[in-house]
Scaffold this motif. Structure first.
Motif, PDB file in Angstrom:
ATOM      1  N   MET A  33       0.831  -1.199   0.000  1.00  5.59           N
ATOM      2  CA  MET A  33       0.000   0.000   0.000  1.00  5.59           C
ATOM      3  C   MET A  33       0.873   1.259   0.000  1.00  5.59           C
ATOM      4  O   MET A  33       0.743   2.116  -0.854  1.00  5.59           O
ATOM      5  CB  MET A  33      -0.855  -0.014   1.265  1.00  5.59           C
ATOM      6  N   ILE A  34       1.789   1.328   0.979  1.00  6.51           N
ATOM      7  CA  ILE A  34       2.721   2.455   0.982  1.00  6.51           C
ATOM      8  C   ILE A  34       4.148   1.901   1.047  1.00  6.51           C
ATOM      9  O   ILE A  34       4.420   0.937   1.759  1.00  6.51           O
ATOM     10  CB  ILE A  34       2.432   3.428   2.150  1.00  6.51           C
ATOM     11  N   ARG A  35       5.016   2.506   0.238  1.00  2.00           N
ATOM     12  CA  ARG A  35       6.400   2.044   0.210  1.00  2.00           C
ATOM     13  C   ARG A  35       7.340   3.235   0.320  1.00  2.00           C
ATOM     14  O   ARG A  35       7.228   4.193  -0.449  1.00  2.00           O
ATOM     15  CB  ARG A  35       6.656   1.280  -1.077  1.00  2.00           C
ATOM     16  N   VAL A  36       8.204   3.199   1.309  1.00  2.00           N
ATOM     17  CA  VAL A  36       9.205   4.239   1.506  1.00  2.00           C
ATOM     18  C   VAL A  36      10.510   3.687   0.956  1.00  2.00           C
ATOM     19  O   VAL A  36      10.932   2.595   1.331  1.00  2.00           O
ATOM     20  CB  VAL A  36       9.344   4.577   3.008  1.00  2.00           C
ATOM     21  N   GLU A  37      11.130   4.409   0.001  1.00  2.00           N
ATOM     22  CA  GLU A  37      12.331   3.886  -0.655  1.00  2.00           C
ATOM     23  C   GLU A  37      13.525   4.804  -0.440  1.00  2.00           C
ATOM     24  O   GLU A  37      13.606   5.870  -1.032  1.00  2.00           O
ATOM     25  CB  GLU A  37      12.073   3.750  -2.165  1.00  2.00           C
ATOM     26  N   GLY A  74       4.213  14.387   4.970  1.00  2.00           N
ATOM     27  CA  GLY A  74       4.401  15.562   4.115  1.00  2.00           C
ATOM     28  C   GLY A  74       4.757  16.821   4.886  1.00  2.00           C
ATOM     29  O   GLY A  74       4.798  17.908   4.307  1.00  2.00           O
ATOM     30  N   LEU A  75       5.024  16.689   6.185  1.00  2.00           N
ATOM     31  CA  LEU A  75       5.400  17.874   6.966  1.00  2.00           C
ATOM     32  C   LEU A  75       6.893  18.159   6.832  1.00  2.00           C
ATOM     33  O   LEU A  75       7.349  19.258   7.147  1.00  2.00           O
ATOM     34  CB  LEU A  75       5.034  17.669   8.447  1.00  2.00           C
ATOM     35  N   LEU A  76       7.652  17.178   6.364  1.00  2.00           N
ATOM     36  CA  LEU A  76       9.073  17.377   6.068  1.00  2.00           C
ATOM     37  C   LEU A  76       9.328  16.823   4.672  1.00  2.00           C
ATOM     38  O   LEU A  76       8.675  15.873   4.246  1.00  2.00           O
ATOM     39  CB  LEU A  76       9.947  16.624   7.072  1.00  2.00           C
ATOM     40  N   ARG A  77      10.280  17.440   3.972  1.00  2.00           N
ATOM     41  CA  ARG A  77      10.629  16.951   2.634  1.00  2.00           C
ATOM     42  C   ARG A  77      11.889  16.106   2.699  1.00  2.00           C
ATOM     43  O   ARG A  77      12.886  16.557   3.246  1.00  2.00           O
ATOM     44  CB  ARG A  77      10.932  18.129   1.692  1.00  2.00           C
ATOM     45  N   GLU A  90       0.164   3.537  -3.452  1.00  2.00           N
ATOM     46  CA  GLU A  90      -0.588   2.980  -4.580  1.00  2.00           C
ATOM     47  C   GLU A  90      -0.034   3.506  -5.903  1.00  2.00           C
ATOM     48  O   GLU A  90      -0.773   3.961  -6.777  1.00  2.00           O
ATOM     49  CB  GLU A  90      -2.080   3.289  -4.415  1.00  2.00           C
ATOM     50  N   GLY A  91       1.293   3.463  -6.014  1.00  2.00           N
ATOM     51  CA  GLY A  91       1.956   3.844  -7.254  1.00  2.00           C
ATOM     52  C   GLY A  91       2.137   5.340  -7.448  1.00  2.00           C
ATOM     53  O   GLY A  91       2.771   5.783  -8.398  1.00  2.00           O
ATOM     54  N   MET A  92       1.596   6.156  -6.522  1.00  2.00           N
ATOM     55  CA  MET A  92       1.667   7.613  -6.675  1.00  2.00           C
ATOM     56  C   MET A  92       2.768   8.163  -5.771  1.00  2.00           C
ATOM     57  O   MET A  92       2.968   7.662  -4.670  1.00  2.00           O
ATOM     58  CB  MET A  92       0.312   8.166  -6.218  1.00  2.00           C
ATOM     59  N   ARG A  93       3.497   9.182  -6.245  1.00  2.00           N
ATOM     60  CA  ARG A  93       4.563   9.745  -5.413  1.00  2.00           C
ATOM     61  C   ARG A  93       3.992  10.711  -4.389  1.00  2.00           C
ATOM     62  O   ARG A  93       3.303  11.659  -4.736  1.00  2.00           O
ATOM     63  CB  ARG A  93       5.574  10.486  -6.278  1.00  2.00           C
ATOM     64  N   LEU A  94       4.312  10.454  -3.132  1.00  4.68           N
ATOM     65  CA  LEU A  94       3.804  11.317  -2.064  1.00  4.68           C
ATOM     66  C   LEU A  94       4.804  12.386  -1.648  1.00  4.68           C
ATOM     67  O   LEU A  94       4.431  13.407  -1.092  1.00  4.68           O
ATOM     68  CB  LEU A  94       3.514  10.494  -0.800  1.00  4.68           C
TER      69      LEU A  94
END
Lengths: 235, 285
Positions: free
Chosen positions: A1-5, A49-52, A61-65
């Protein structure tokens, strides 16, 4: 579902996270454990999304957050509940909860969501007309989690739900979290109370000095002698 | 005496309207808009120009207020953009300089182009007797209109979803973002809103007195004092402070003279800050 790379996040010159990767599957509960200052909050704030991040990417789901502002990420259904709770102190409990649904849910469906969170935390129903700033720490934590639940999140990101709570209240809070897990909610949580976190999560990652040092099934991690010594105080 | 009191209340209500805009923009954007009073001037001068071209007063006034709102949108989206990229004190300071510069440009531009401009609207019935006291109809209309606007604003902020979303940003911006509320969009909305209200004050000033190109700074300063006395984040406090300072203003102008009013108003503000640093009611809205 979510992937941090492979993300790297820094405050000014100092790198807090180094090459951190993790994954949370549908209906899974995953914990990030580690000491104070290991970078758990930085990791969750980056996901919210509070830090970049300076490097790496976050895929949902394949979208860049990792390029989206926090309010857009929240609208996608990834709801972050910070350890500081970040409530609206001069508004009632009910208004706090309604605002949790404001940007995401049709106003007709708000009543139904309110019923769901009041069933989960009956205490909040009694306190709904009280200002959030006047509540006890435990009640504020209930409001924070409930405000997150109001938007029917796809992924609940919890930062130290046990912070500042008396031991009895921590146990109580975790009972509610177990109930949410049974209902099929996907949860990513950071926690210092390692035993509690591992009883809730299927899998866990260990964060030390901004790096993932171990990961695996909660059951296996609980048996790991090194981790036992470091986090559970058992030799 | 009652006439002076009434004049003070009317003027105070208009200061409240200005100060509420200032307060909301500060609460949402972290910016003190030193050009706030100039938006009243913009609306008034455009109304004056349009009426000079034969447009009837209500239509001209409506268009004047609208133009103030449009200028507000442009300022928020263009001029203040570099300030919004910063946070906290640096944002506040840069925005102070930017809006101060804007105030000079607007005042200079209008004074240069239309040195004779002066909005003074006259109502068909000049005087009316209320409870045995003869007062100017225009003042009565302005007072009732201001109260109506202020009450609807309060109701909007306390009761509607959008109003609550706006207050949530003032109370905790990060919390609001985590609820999916976009602070930048709300900030623009409030900046336009504040500019429209300031524009309205330009018209009501034209009704109850008159307004020329150089009135902007005085309005900004008085609105700032009202905002400080009322508590820079409290809407209710701002309302009360506006009326209080309006009355103080009227009585000192009447009994002592205009030059003293500045000193007395500032003294009131300093006194309030010393005893109640967070404003009259000392609570956030």
């Amino acid at each position: 579902m979510i992937r941090v790379e492979g993300i790297e996040t820094s405050y000014g010159e100092v790198n807090i996270l180094r090459d951190v990767s993790l994954e949370v599957g549908e209906e899974e509960v995953v914990a990030v454990i580690g000491c104070n200052g290991a970078g758990k909050t930085t990791l969750l704030r980056t996901i919210a999304g509070l830090l970049r991040p300076r490097k790496g990417r976050i895929l949902y789901e394949g979208m860049r957050l990792d390029r989206l502002p926090a309010h857009k990420i929240a609208r996608l259904g990834i709801v972050y509940v910070p350890a500081e709770r970040e409530l609206f102190p001069q508004m009632t409990v009910r208004e706090n909860l309604e605002l949790g649904a404001y940007a995401t849910i049709a106003s007709k469906a708000v009543g139904e969501q309110l019923k769901i969170v009041f069933d989960l935390f009956p205490r909040l129903k009694e306190r709904q007309r009280q200002f959030a700033g006047t509540l006890s720490g435990g009640e504020q934590q209930m409001v924070a989690i409930s405000r997150g639940l109001m938007s029917k999140p796809k992924l609940l990101v919890l930062d130290e739900p046990s912070t500042g709570l008396a031991p009895l209240l921590v146990t109580e809070m975790y009972r509610q979290l177990h109930q949410l897990r049974e209902e099929g909610l996907t949860i990513l949580l950071a926690e210092q109370q390692v035993a509690m976190a591992l009883s809730l999560a299927y899998r866990a990652y260990v964060l030390e000095n901004g790096q993932i040092t171990h990961h695996g099934n909660s059951r296996d991690l609980l048996k790991d002698p090194e981790l036992k010594k470091a986090y559970l105080g058992i030799a | 005496m009652i006439a002076v009191l009434f004049d003070g209340i009317v003027y105070g209500l208009q200061l409240s309207l200005l100060a509420v805009g200032l307060t909301l923009i500060f609460g949402l954007g972290g910016v003190l808009n030193l050009a706030h009073g100039q938006f009243a001037v913009i609306a008034a001068i455009f109304t004056w120009l349009l009426m000079g071209k034969g447009v009837v007063a209500p239509v001209a006034a409506g268009l004047g207020i609208l133009i103030a709102g449009v200028v507000g949108l442009i300022i928020d989206r263009l001029l203040l953009l570099p300030a919004y990229r910063l946070k906290g004190d640096s944002r506040l300071l840069l925005a102070l300089m930017l809006t101060l510069g804007l105030a000079f440009v607007i005042e200079g531009g209008i004074t240069y182009r239309f040195p004779q401009a002066e909005l003074s609207l006259l109502l068909p019935i000049p005087m009316i007797k209320v409870l045995g006291v003869v007062i100017r109809t225009a003042s009565l209309v302005v007072a009732l209109g201001s109260i109506l606007v202020l009450l609807s604003l309060l109701l909007f902020l306390k009761r509607t979803g959008l109003g609550k979303a706006i207050r949530s940003i003032i109370q905790n911006e990060e919390g609001a973002e985590l609820c999916g509320i976009d602070p930048a969009r709300m900030r623009t909305l409030i900046f336009i809103f504040g500019s429209l209200i300031a524009g309205l004050v330009g018209i009501t000033q034209g009704l109850s007195a008159s307004l020329g190109p150089q009135a902007g700074f005085e309005l900004t300063i008085f609105a700032l004092i009202v905002a400080v006395v009322g508590g820079v984040r409290s809407i209710n406090g701002t309302l009360a402070a506006g009326i209080l300072l309006g009355v103080v203003h009227a009585f000192t102008s009447y009994f002592v003279g205009a030059y003293m009013t500045y000193i007395i108003l500032l003294a009131t503000a300093i006194f309030t800050v010393l005893i109640r640093p967070s404003g009259l009611f000392g609570r956030w809205t």
